[in-house]
Write a protein that holds these residues in place. Structure first.
Motif, PDB file in Angstrom:
ATOM      1  N   THR A 178       0.809  -1.225   0.000  1.00 11.14           N
ATOM      2  CA  THR A 178       0.000   0.000   0.000  1.00 11.14           C
ATOM      3  C   THR A 178       0.839   1.269   0.000  1.00 11.14           C
ATOM      4  O   THR A 178       0.343   2.345  -0.329  1.00 11.14           O
ATOM      5  N   GLY A 179       2.100   1.159   0.421  1.00 13.81           N
ATOM      6  CA  GLY A 179       2.970   2.328   0.459  1.00 13.81           C
ATOM      7  C   GLY A 179       2.784   3.217   1.664  1.00 13.81           C
ATOM      8  O   GLY A 179       3.302   4.341   1.697  1.00 13.81           O
ATOM      9  N   THR A 180       2.071   2.761   2.684  1.00 15.09           N
ATOM     10  CA  THR A 180       1.847   3.587   3.869  1.00 15.09           C
ATOM     11  C   THR A 180       1.745   2.737   5.124  1.00 15.09           C
ATOM     12  O   THR A 180       1.338   1.573   5.067  1.00 15.09           O
ATOM     13  N   PHE A 181       2.138   3.348   6.254  1.00 20.85           N
ATOM     14  CA  PHE A 181       1.936   2.746   7.574  1.00 20.85           C
ATOM     15  C   PHE A 181       0.788   3.419   8.328  1.00 20.85           C
ATOM     16  O   PHE A 181       0.498   3.056   9.463  1.00 20.85           O
ATOM     17  N   ASP A 182       0.141   4.418   7.699  1.00 19.05           N
ATOM     18  CA  ASP A 182      -0.864   5.206   8.396  1.00 19.05           C
ATOM     19  C   ASP A 182      -2.124   4.371   8.634  1.00 19.05           C
ATOM     20  O   ASP A 182      -2.777   3.923   7.693  1.00 19.05           O
ATOM     21  N   MET A 183      -2.488   4.184   9.897  1.00 15.38           N
ATOM     22  CA  MET A 183      -3.596   3.304  10.240  1.00 15.38           C
ATOM     23  C   MET A 183      -4.947   3.894   9.838  1.00 15.38           C
ATOM     24  O   MET A 183      -5.869   3.158   9.490  1.00 15.38           O
ATOM     25  N   VAL A 184      -5.077   5.214   9.887  1.00 17.39           N
ATOM     26  CA  VAL A 184      -6.338   5.841   9.496  1.00 17.39           C
ATOM     27  C   VAL A 184      -6.566   5.682   8.007  1.00 17.39           C
ATOM     28  O   VAL A 184      -7.658   5.299   7.551  1.00 17.39           O
ATOM     29  N   GLU A 185      -5.541   5.957   7.227  1.00 11.03           N
ATOM     30  CA  GLU A 185      -5.654   5.815   5.774  1.00 11.03           C
ATOM     31  C   GLU A 185      -5.919   4.368   5.386  1.00 11.03           C
ATOM     32  O   GLU A 185      -6.757   4.081   4.523  1.00 11.03           O
ATOM     33  N   LEU A 186      -5.221   3.444   6.030  1.00 14.60           N
ATOM     34  CA  LEU A 186      -5.407   2.034   5.705  1.00 14.60           C
ATOM     35  C   LEU A 186      -6.815   1.563   6.061  1.00 14.60           C
ATOM     36  O   LEU A 186      -7.436   0.795   5.319  1.00 14.60           O
ATOM     37  N   ALA A 187      -7.339   2.020   7.190  1.00 16.22           N
ATOM     38  CA  ALA A 187      -8.700   1.634   7.575  1.00 16.22           C
ATOM     39  C   ALA A 187      -9.725   2.204   6.600  1.00 16.22           C
ATOM     40  O   ALA A 187     -10.716   1.534   6.268  1.00 16.22           O
ATOM     41  N   ASP A 188      -9.504   3.424   6.126  1.00 20.37           N
ATOM     42  CA  ASP A 188     -10.423   4.030   5.154  1.00 20.37           C
ATOM     43  C   ASP A 188     -10.416   3.282   3.826  1.00 20.37           C
ATOM     44  O   ASP A 188     -11.434   3.218   3.134  1.00 20.37           O
ATOM     45  N   ARG A 189      -9.285   2.700   3.484  1.00 20.48           N
ATOM     46  CA  ARG A 189      -9.194   1.954   2.219  1.00 20.48           C
ATOM     47  C   ARG A 189      -9.907   0.608   2.284  1.00 20.48           C
ATOM     48  O   ARG A 189     -10.302   0.057   1.266  1.00 20.48           O
ATOM     49  N   HIS A 190     -10.014   0.020   3.472  1.00 20.65           N
ATOM     50  CA  HIS A 190     -10.660  -1.283   3.661  1.00 20.65           C
ATOM     51  C   HIS A 190     -10.100  -2.349   2.724  1.00 20.65           C
ATOM     52  O   HIS A 190     -10.841  -3.078   2.069  1.00 20.65           O
ATOM     53  N   GLY A 191      -8.786  -2.414   2.664  1.00 22.93           N
ATOM     54  CA  GLY A 191      -8.133  -3.474   1.907  1.00 22.93           C
ATOM     55  C   GLY A 191      -7.837  -3.142   0.463  1.00 22.93           C
ATOM     56  O   GLY A 191      -7.250  -3.977  -0.249  1.00 22.93           O
ATOM     57  N   ALA A 192      -8.229  -1.983  -0.018  1.00 25.64           N
ATOM     58  CA  ALA A 192      -7.955  -1.605  -1.406  1.00 25.64           C
ATOM     59  C   ALA A 192      -6.455  -1.578  -1.646  1.00 25.64           C
ATOM     60  O   ALA A 192      -5.692  -1.062  -0.829  1.00 25.64           O
ATOM     61  N   GLY A 193      -6.043  -2.145  -2.766  1.00 25.89           N
ATOM     62  CA  GLY A 193      -4.627  -2.203  -3.107  1.00 25.89           C
ATOM     63  C   GLY A 193      -3.942  -3.471  -2.663  1.00 25.89           C
ATOM     64  O   GLY A 193      -2.757  -3.677  -2.962  1.00 25.89           O
ATOM     65  N   MET A 194      -4.660  -4.332  -1.948  1.00 17.99           N
ATOM     66  CA  MET A 194      -4.097  -5.615  -1.519  1.00 17.99           C
ATOM     67  C   MET A 194      -4.971  -6.752  -2.028  1.00 17.99           C
ATOM     68  O   MET A 194      -6.199  -6.725  -1.886  1.00 17.99           O
ATOM     69  N   SER A 195      -4.332  -7.724  -2.634  1.00 22.36           N
ATOM     70  CA  SER A 195      -5.073  -8.881  -3.143  1.00 22.36           C
ATOM     71  C   SER A 195      -5.597  -9.732  -1.995  1.00 22.36           C
ATOM     72  O   SER A 195      -5.208  -9.567  -0.840  1.00 22.36           O
ATOM     73  N   HIS A 196      -6.479 -10.663  -2.341  1.00 21.11           N
ATOM     74  CA  HIS A 196      -7.027 -11.563  -1.325  1.00 21.11           C
ATOM     75  C   HIS A 196      -5.914 -12.348  -0.642  1.00 21.11           C
ATOM     76  O   HIS A 196      -5.892 -12.483   0.595  1.00 21.11           O
ATOM     77  N   GLY A 197      -4.957 -12.859  -1.421  1.00 24.72           N
ATOM     78  CA  GLY A 197      -3.861 -13.644  -0.850  1.00 24.72           C
ATOM     79  C   GLY A 197      -3.002 -12.836   0.100  1.00 24.72           C
ATOM     80  O   GLY A 197      -2.600 -13.320   1.165  1.00 24.72           O
ATOM     81  N   VAL A 198      -2.718 -11.573  -0.273  1.00 23.04           N
ATOM     82  CA  VAL A 198      -1.923 -10.705   0.599  1.00 23.04           C
ATOM     83  C   VAL A 198      -2.667 -10.432   1.895  1.00 23.04           C
ATOM     84  O   VAL A 198      -2.082 -10.483   2.993  1.00 23.04           O
ATOM     85  N   GLN A 199      -3.957 -10.166   1.810  1.00 27.61           N
ATOM     86  CA  GLN A 199      -4.733  -9.897   3.019  1.00 27.61           C
ATOM     87  C   GLN A 199      -4.767 -11.114   3.939  1.00 27.61           C
ATOM     88  O   GLN A 199      -4.655 -10.976   5.167  1.00 27.61           O
ATOM     89  N   VAL A 200      -4.924 -12.285   3.363  1.00 23.31           N
ATOM     90  CA  VAL A 200      -4.955 -13.503   4.185  1.00 23.31           C
ATOM     91  C   VAL A 200      -3.618 -13.707   4.891  1.00 23.31           C
ATOM     92  O   VAL A 200      -3.561 -14.003   6.089  1.00 23.31           O
ATOM     93  N   LEU A 201      -2.525 -13.531   4.151  1.00 28.68           N
ATOM     94  CA  LEU A 201      -1.196 -13.735   4.729  1.00 28.68           C
ATOM     95  C   LEU A 201      -0.899 -12.688   5.805  1.00 28.68           C
ATOM     96  O   LEU A 201      -0.379 -13.011   6.881  1.00 28.68           O
TER      97      LEU A 201
END
Length: 501
Positions: free
Chosen positions: A188-211
């Protein structure tokens, strides 16, 4: 108000720094501990009074920390973190007041106070951090002082193995969790927890999210502690001094469930959906397992009172895991309520266990005997109160979290098996019956019947003890009688974090 939040996190650290000054004696060190923790609690209460309910973060500080690495010093709180911040500040202040007259032998008072102040800074920072690496650093800060509190001031003969087991389990879990954080940043290119939560997994494949969820979930599950990764906890509680046990159960365990709610579920929704049934299954196994072990300990002459309370924590945190695993606002709100209720009730129980051990010279149930109502009636009444609060009696803090967690299991989130979760609900219901059995058995064992075992030393509840324990009793009643007060704070933040309305 962002400055107040920084001061809340920094106040214990400043107190610990003052203890490094030459000429600070033991009495002064204990007073500095009370002052620093009181300042943190006052600041936390000020934040709570100024807090505006609703979505989004409040009192944020976001400045560049290490630009070349993309790291930011990002702090803030919402309805999820605020109650835990206040709980941490309250319990640590009570520990500091308790330490005015009760620091076990094993080292200097300055070192003891400095360690629990450093531990408070790490815990407060964990609940306020909004950058994954900052979260990790605060998370790690907590481990070192708790290791030394157990290793230096714990029970002789038990403290060495217990402290080594604690540090090995938690460090290994943290290392695995860090790998998950790095994987998220790589995709995702970021460590920001607020931004990552707003994205709700956007930019990460299913396999990456599972791992990533597997890595982060395992690291946090050790801290919860989730069965079967719980084995460090009973040893740590049995060996730890009273202050260590109160902070470990009342505050440190909440870091695991908080991390799941704050990071794993909203940032990795597909990974959460994949592993939610397993999380629920491990949670309900922990509920039943913890209760059965407690029942066995009550029948064992060498059963330890603190060990019973420790295994009860495994069961109670199983309800928090079940609530999170439902992936519903009701379940997650229940998990947060479990965190607060468990912190209040178990903090009280470990204070009481320490008082019982001080009076009798042992915490072994076979040597304690019974008759507490006759010998020390006020202490016996408080033990009974803590036990019935722990079994989830309606009107006390332990009830609502378990109810909401099971309610969430009745209608789990989209994509989850209704039949499977209702089976988990039935098993959790059995766990509540077993919980009532062992806690009422504990009251019967300690408080009722003829006096036996070792004679009690000292007097009934003292004035200083009453000062420390009364806030926990009062808040247990307030949270149980007026649950809407807490839910009104947590619910908007939970719904926002989970992408709901």
């Amino acid at each position: 108000m962002s400055v107040v939040l920084i001061l809340v996190v920094a106040a214990p650290l400043l107190g610990a720094a003052l203890l490094l000054l030459p000429g600070v004696g033991d009495r002064a060190a204990r007073l500095i501990g009370v002052g620093a923790t009181a300042a943190a609690l006052v600041g936390a209460v000020v934040l709570a009074c100024a807090f505006r309910r609703g979505r989004g973060m409040r009192f944020e500080t976001d400045v560049s920390w290490a630009p070349s690495l993309g790291l930011r010093f990002h702090l803030g709180i919402d309805g999820i973190s605020l109650p835990l911040l206040v709980l941490t500040a309250l319990l640590t202040l009570l520990v500091a007041v308790h330490s005015l007259w009760n620091i076990p032998p094993g080292g200097s008072s300055r070192a003891f106070v400095a360690l629990f102040l450093l531990l408070e800074t790490g815990t407060l920072g964990t609940f306020a951090a909004l950058d994954l690496i900052l979260f990790f650093l605060f998370f790690e800060v907590v481990l070192v002082p708790m290791y030394f509190l157990i290793n230096r001031w714990g029970s002789p003969g038990e403290r060495g193995p217990a402290s080594y087991k604690f540090i090995l389990y938690t460090l290994l879990g943290s290392a695995v969790m860090l790998l998950g954080f790095l994987l998220i940043q790589a995709k995702t290119g970021t460590f920001d927890m607020v931004e990552l939560a707003d994205r709700h997994g956007a930019g990460m494949s299913h396999g990456v999210q599972v791992l990533a969820f597997l890595a982060i979930g395992l690291g946090l599950a050790v801290k919860v502690p989730m069965w079967p990764l719980h084995t460090w906890l009973p040893d740590a509680h049995t060996a730890a001094p009273t202050a260590g046990s109160v902070l470990l159960a009342g505050v440190l365990l909440k870091m695991g469930t908080y991390g799941l709610i704050r990071i794993a579920v909203p940032v990795l929704p597909e990974g959460a959906e994949t592993f939610a049934p397993y999380l629920a299954a491990f949670g309900v196994v922990g509920i039943v397992y913890g209760s059965l072990v407690c029942l066995a300990l009550l029948r064992d002459p060498d059963g330890d009172l603190k060990r019973v309370i420790a295994y009860s924590s495994v069961g109670h945190m199983g309800f928090a895991l079940l609530g999170i695993a439902t992936l519903t606002p009701q379940g997650v709100n229940g998990a947060l309520f479990v965190n607060i209720g468990h912190g209040l009730v178990t903090g009280l129980l470990f204070f009481l266990a320490g008082a019982v051990k001080d009076r009798h010279g042992t915490a072994l149930l076979g040597r304690l005997g019974g008759g507490m109502y006759g010998r020390t009636p006020r202490l016996g009444a408080l033990v009974a109160f803590g036990a019935v609060a722990g079994l989830g009696l309606p009107g006390l803090a332990g009830f609502w979290g378990e109810l909401l967690a099971m309610y969430g299991a009745y209608e789990p989130g989209a994509g989850l098996s209704v039949g499977g979760y209702r089976t988990f609900l039935a098993i959790a219901g059995l766990g509540t019956v077993l919980t009532a059995a062992y806690l009422l058995g504990l009251v019967r064992r300690l408080c009722m019947g003829p006096a036996g075992g070792e004679p009690a030393a000292g007097v009934d509840v003292t004035g200083p003890e009453l000062v420390v324990w009364t806030p926990l009793v009062a808040l247990t009643l307030v949270a149980g009688l007026w649950p809407a007060t807490l839910l009104a704070i947590t619910d908007p933040a939970v719904r926002a974090l989970m992408g709901g309305s």
